[in-house]
Design a protein around this motif. Structure first.
Motif: not given
Length: 309
Positions: A176-180
């Motif tokens: 759920d963590v943004p890849p960026l």
């Protein structure tokens, strides 16, 4: 089922693009290794990548998402990847690159084991065969000789373990963590580790003419600055794509396609260095391709401990 298959295909595409760019990046480092040092690559390349990722994140972030996450699993992932690089580079001065790479590309095996232990992933017989084909292709291409076996081999094997651990953490705890955000976190940790490495070299009196690995901070010419800036741009794309890939598909599947690095490395060897693969190399590529195709057809069911409880 359709969404799961689409996510897997997207993840496979992301990791394929990432290893294509990573192999190009490594080829460029080899070409310009006389102009830069390892410390400069770690610090400046990661700093450029971090700045680019921060700008892109700010321009694309929604709902006021924080630039840096406090999720401890993200930091654990970055630490694992940092330890991976440290272990791998520590081995290179003491063993051939091909043997180090052969040991390092045991990572899909580690991913399968860690996924089964930590995430309770069920790969099945077809998945096991696919991973075995990929590993066989790697060994055929690199052809490690028994005369080169030494205790130093533990270091790239340890690097493979840390890479696999980071992959499993990404899929199991950071989906759920943004890849960026994950990519930015990683580059900040890499830059900090590189700065610490340079400081240690300076503390022990390292000069600027000790070669790529042990020079502290040689003076950079225009070509050196240009290559490091370009490598930073590539790294920003690579780290974001890798994070996305391991979010979307199980680590053993993505890890198998990660082996495509060797195929692309052969291509760059032909184009940039004039080296042409022989029949044995082509056989290894065929094994890797067959394993990758088989993995794309293999259903993978994943159930974490949290979902069971």
């Amino acid at each position: 089922m359709t969404n799961t298959r689409q996510a897997r295909l997207t993840g496979i595409g992301a990791i394929t693009g990432a290893v294509l760019l990573l192999s190009l990046s490594d080829a460029l480092v080899k070409l310009f290794s006389d102009d830069v040092s390892l410390g400069q690559v770690l610090v400046l390349r990661s700093a450029v990548a971090a700045i680019l990722l921060a700008i892109i994140f700010r321009l694309t972030a929604r709902n006021g998402r924080a630039l840096l996450t406090v999720n401890p699993w993200v930091w654990a992932r970055s630490l694992s990847l940092t330890l991976m690089w440290a272990s791998y580079y520590a081995a290179l001065p003491f063993m051939s690159f091909s043997l180090a790479a052969a040991c390092y590309y045991t990572s899909p095996m580690w991913m399968a084991v860690l996924s089964a232990i930590l995430l309770r992933t069920h790969i099945g017989r077809r998945g096991v065969v696919a991973i075995a084909l990929g590993l066989a292709g790697v060994l055929v291409i690199l052809r490690p000789g028994p005369s080169e076996v030494s205790p130093v081999m533990v270091l790239p094997l340890l690097a493979a373990f840390f890479y696999a651990l980071a992959a499993v953490i990404t899929y199991g705890r950071c989906r759920d963590v943004p890849p960026l955000s994950m990519a930015l976190n990683l580059n900040l940790v890499l830059a900090a580790a590189g700065a610490a490495y340079v400081m240690v070299l300076l503390f022990f009196g390292a000069g600027s003419d000790a070669g790529f690995l042990l020079s502290a901070w040689p003076r950079l010419g225009s070509s050196g600055w240009q290559i490091l800036m370009g490598l930073g741009v590539l790294l920003a794309v690579i780290t974001a794509a890798v994070a996305l890939a391991y979010q979307l598909a199980p680590a053993p599947v993505i890890g198998l396609f990660d082996n495509g690095y060797l195929v692309f490395a052969l291509v760059w060897s032909i184009l940039l260095f004039g080296d042409r693969p022989g029949l044995v190399d082509l056989s290894g590529i065929a094994l890797i391709g067959g394993g990758a195709f088989l993995a794309s057809l293999t259903p993978v069911e994943t159930e974490t401990r949290a979902e069971r409880s």
